[in-house]
Motif scaffolding. Structure first.
Motif, PDB file in Angstrom:
ATOM      1  N   PRO A  13       0.902  -0.956  -0.128  1.00  0.00           N
ATOM      2  CA  PRO A  13      -0.047  -0.265   0.302  1.00  0.00           C
ATOM      3  C   PRO A  13       1.320   1.099  -0.264  1.00  0.00           C
ATOM      4  O   PRO A  13      -0.177   1.597  -0.241  1.00  0.00           O
ATOM      5  CB  PRO A  13      -0.754  -0.522   1.738  1.00  0.00           C
ATOM      6  CG  PRO A  13       0.074  -0.696   2.505  1.00  0.00           C
ATOM      7  CD  PRO A  13       0.712  -2.149   1.300  1.00  0.00           C
ATOM      8  N   SER A  14       2.169   1.184   0.806  1.00  0.00           N
ATOM      9  CA  SER A  14       3.094   2.226   0.652  1.00  0.00           C
ATOM     10  C   SER A  14       4.434   2.133  -0.150  1.00  0.00           C
ATOM     11  O   SER A  14       5.321   0.638   0.407  1.00  0.00           O
ATOM     12  CB  SER A  14       3.793   2.444   1.698  1.00  0.00           C
ATOM     13  OG  SER A  14       4.265   3.370   1.565  1.00  0.00           O
ATOM     14  N   LYS A  15       4.435   2.410  -0.679  1.00  0.00           N
ATOM     15  CA  LYS A  15       5.693   2.420  -2.376  1.00  0.00           C
ATOM     16  C   LYS A  15       6.888   3.112  -2.270  1.00  0.00           C
ATOM     17  O   LYS A  15       6.866   4.142  -2.294  1.00  0.00           O
ATOM     18  CB  LYS A  15       4.981   2.284  -3.945  1.00  0.00           C
ATOM     19  CG  LYS A  15       4.817   0.673  -4.133  1.00  0.00           C
ATOM     20  CD  LYS A  15       4.084   0.647  -5.587  1.00  0.00           C
ATOM     21  CE  LYS A  15       3.544  -0.676  -5.458  1.00  0.00           C
ATOM     22  NZ  LYS A  15       1.772  -0.266  -4.714  1.00  0.00           N
ATOM     23  N   ARG A  16       8.101   2.443  -1.825  1.00  0.00           N
ATOM     24  CA  ARG A  16       9.572   3.583  -1.744  1.00  0.00           C
ATOM     25  C   ARG A  16       9.988   2.777  -2.132  1.00  0.00           C
ATOM     26  O   ARG A  16      10.773   1.927  -1.978  1.00  0.00           O
ATOM     27  CB  ARG A  16       9.623   3.548   0.449  1.00  0.00           C
ATOM     28  CG  ARG A  16       8.179   3.861   0.942  1.00  0.00           C
ATOM     29  CD  ARG A  16       8.581   3.785   2.565  1.00  0.00           C
ATOM     30  NE  ARG A  16       7.311   4.010   2.920  1.00  0.00           N
ATOM     31  CZ  ARG A  16       6.940   3.358   4.771  1.00  0.00           C
ATOM     32  NH1 ARG A  16       8.321   2.575   5.340  1.00  0.00           N
ATOM     33  NH2 ARG A  16       6.133   2.960   5.269  1.00  0.00           N
ATOM     34  N   TYR A 146       0.518  11.394   1.677  1.00  0.00           N
ATOM     35  CA  TYR A 146       1.555  10.486   0.760  1.00  0.00           C
ATOM     36  C   TYR A 146       0.913   9.838   0.798  1.00  0.00           C
ATOM     37  O   TYR A 146       2.392   9.185   1.824  1.00  0.00           O
ATOM     38  CB  TYR A 146       1.975  11.285   0.077  1.00  0.00           C
ATOM     39  CG  TYR A 146       2.197  12.307  -0.893  1.00  0.00           C
ATOM     40  CD1 TYR A 146       1.849  12.462  -2.062  1.00  0.00           C
ATOM     41  CD2 TYR A 146       2.538  14.389  -0.086  1.00  0.00           C
ATOM     42  CE1 TYR A 146       2.260  14.030  -2.901  1.00  0.00           C
ATOM     43  CE2 TYR A 146       2.867  14.973  -0.544  1.00  0.00           C
ATOM     44  CZ  TYR A 146       1.988  15.154  -2.240  1.00  0.00           C
ATOM     45  OH  TYR A 146       2.153  16.028  -2.838  1.00  0.00           O
ATOM     46  N   PRO A 147       0.898   8.261   0.388  1.00  0.00           N
ATOM     47  CA  PRO A 147       1.205   6.969   0.316  1.00  0.00           C
ATOM     48  C   PRO A 147       2.402   6.806  -0.582  1.00  0.00           C
ATOM     49  O   PRO A 147       2.422   5.589  -0.021  1.00  0.00           O
ATOM     50  CB  PRO A 147      -0.409   6.178  -0.339  1.00  0.00           C
ATOM     51  CG  PRO A 147      -0.552   7.293  -2.153  1.00  0.00           C
ATOM     52  CD  PRO A 147      -0.568   8.877  -1.613  1.00  0.00           C
ATOM     53  N   HIS A 148       3.258   6.975  -1.359  1.00  0.00           N
ATOM     54  CA  HIS A 148       4.803   6.741  -1.739  1.00  0.00           C
ATOM     55  C   HIS A 148       5.216   7.418  -1.711  1.00  0.00           C
ATOM     56  O   HIS A 148       5.431   8.617  -1.641  1.00  0.00           O
ATOM     57  CB  HIS A 148       4.147   6.267  -3.381  1.00  0.00           C
ATOM     58  CG  HIS A 148       2.410   5.473  -3.283  1.00  0.00           C
ATOM     59  ND1 HIS A 148       2.391   4.092  -2.993  1.00  0.00           N
ATOM     60  CD2 HIS A 148       1.895   5.563  -3.913  1.00  0.00           C
ATOM     61  CE1 HIS A 148       1.436   3.474  -3.331  1.00  0.00           C
ATOM     62  NE2 HIS A 148       1.425   4.508  -4.411  1.00  0.00           N
ATOM     63  N   HIS A 177      14.162   1.207   5.111  1.00  0.00           N
ATOM     64  CA  HIS A 177      12.837   2.545   4.348  1.00  0.00           C
ATOM     65  C   HIS A 177      12.708   2.391   3.122  1.00  0.00           C
ATOM     66  O   HIS A 177      11.459   2.933   2.799  1.00  0.00           O
ATOM     67  CB  HIS A 177      13.340   3.444   5.050  1.00  0.00           C
ATOM     68  CG  HIS A 177      13.821   3.526   6.297  1.00  0.00           C
ATOM     69  ND1 HIS A 177      12.516   3.118   7.739  1.00  0.00           N
ATOM     70  CD2 HIS A 177      14.900   3.675   6.862  1.00  0.00           C
ATOM     71  CE1 HIS A 177      13.343   2.632   8.410  1.00  0.00           C
ATOM     72  NE2 HIS A 177      14.302   3.319   8.610  1.00  0.00           N
ATOM     73  N   THR A 178      13.422   2.114   2.144  1.00  0.00           N
ATOM     74  CA  THR A 178      12.564   2.310   0.763  1.00  0.00           C
ATOM     75  C   THR A 178      13.978   1.301  -0.193  1.00  0.00           C
ATOM     76  O   THR A 178      14.766   0.414   0.376  1.00  0.00           O
ATOM     77  CB  THR A 178      14.110   3.639   0.628  1.00  0.00           C
ATOM     78  OG1 THR A 178      16.174   3.351   0.060  1.00  0.00           O
ATOM     79  CG2 THR A 178      13.623   4.797   0.892  1.00  0.00           C
ATOM     80  N   LEU A 179      13.714   0.787  -0.903  1.00  0.00           N
ATOM     81  CA  LEU A 179      14.180   0.452  -1.863  1.00  0.00           C
ATOM     82  C   LEU A 179      14.907   0.645  -2.807  1.00  0.00           C
ATOM     83  O   LEU A 179      14.744   1.479  -4.263  1.00  0.00           O
ATOM     84  CB  LEU A 179      12.719  -0.642  -3.425  1.00  0.00           C
ATOM     85  CG  LEU A 179      13.356  -1.069  -4.232  1.00  0.00           C
ATOM     86  CD1 LEU A 179      14.116  -2.693  -3.881  1.00  0.00           C
ATOM     87  CD2 LEU A 179      12.015  -1.949  -5.551  1.00  0.00           C
TER      88      LEU A 179
END
Length: 290
Positions: A13-16, A146-148, A177-179
């Motif tokens: 649901p949250s893309k980072r 913000y979702p992303h 925390h991120t890709l």
């Protein structure tokens, strides 16, 4: 990694994500597409560097130059005028101007020791700005909903990490925390970057050991002293070597901490859906390799 599979990415649901790679291969292009969708918070590490961590250095340097002009000196001393930088996502010229280039002062160069000082200031600023990523993820959700989230990192991120160290502090924090996504260029892209840089060279940040090596090699090959170096000739001469120096460092970051997409693939992205499928494909490719 934050997303263990393409399906995990699609379902999140949250893309980072955090993009890294050489400037000019599409980091800002794709960040702008996502930001303009209204669903992605765009965190520019370079903007954070210029406004939060180097703003005072930049302003003080401009004031020091203004103090050399009697008319401006009197106005500054009487607090009649103020000098500050005007940094935006699209205009980071104040940062690159402050970094400067080493060499002959008559040609706009800095003494090499002053140049090293400014390089170290930038190194610390970039690391601090990258470590702020988690704070801005929280801020983007808590305040703006913000979702992303996308972090647009600077080209020199690879200079400050050891991607083969599983305990590297910066990469451990960022990957939690991120890709991490490497935008990889081809040999043709590299040649185009070199041609573009030759037309309009911009100051860069270098790993200290690399800077020492290329500086000493340039002095030796041209049989000159520090004060006689043509600043822009040195910058152009160093750029291709800097690209070659960074390439294996980017590769190690992607191999051990993230995924790889190509600059050509990024150039084909037109929407958030295109982007999400691109990352899913990169995750699938990584799974097949392992």
């Amino acid at each position: 990694m934050l997303y263990t599979s393409a399906q995990a990415w699609r379902d999140a649901p949250s893309k980072r994500v955090l993009f890294f790679g050489m400037s000019g291969l599409g980091k800002t292009y794709i960040s702008n597409i996502l930001r303009h969708s209204g669903q992605w918070f765009h965190y520019s590490a370079d903007y954070r560097i210029g406004t939060r961590y180097m703003g005072e250095y930049i302003a003080d340097n401009a004031k020091a130059e203004a103090m050399k002009v009697p008319f401006l000196r009197d106005l500054l001393l009487s607090d009649s005028i103020d000098i500050s930088s005007n940094i935006t996502f699209e205009n980071l010229s104040a940062v690159t101007a402050y970094l400067g280039v080493p060499g002959d002062a008559r040609k706009g160069g800095l003494p090499i020791e002053e140049y090293r000082t400014r390089q170290d200031q930038f190194r610390r600023a970039e690391i601090d700005a990258l470590l702020d990523t988690r704070y801005f993820i929280d801020r983007s959700e808590r305040i703006y909903s913000y979702p992303h989230f996308i972090c647009d990192s600077g080209g020199s991120i690879c200079e400050w990490v050891d991607a083969d160290d599983p305990n590297d502090k910066l990469l451990t924090e960022l990957s939690a925390h991120t890709l991490l996504v490497w935008i990889k260029g081809t040999a043709d892209h590299t040649q185009e970057l070199i041609r573009r840089f030759d037309r309009a060279p911009k100051p860069m940040a270098y790993q200290p050991a690399f800077l020492t090596r290329v500086w000493e090699e340039y002095l030796s090959e041209n049989n000159i002293s520090d004060e006689d170096v043509d600043p822009h000739s040195f910058l152009r001469w160093t750029y291709a070597q800097a690209l070659a120096h960074r390439q294996p460092r980017y590769e190690a970051m992607a191999r051990n901490w993230g995924v790889t997409v190509t600059a050509d693939q990024v150039a084909q992205v037109r929407s958030t859906l295109d982007f999400e499928e691109l990352i899913a494909s990169a995750l699938e490719a990584r799974s097949e390799q392992t």
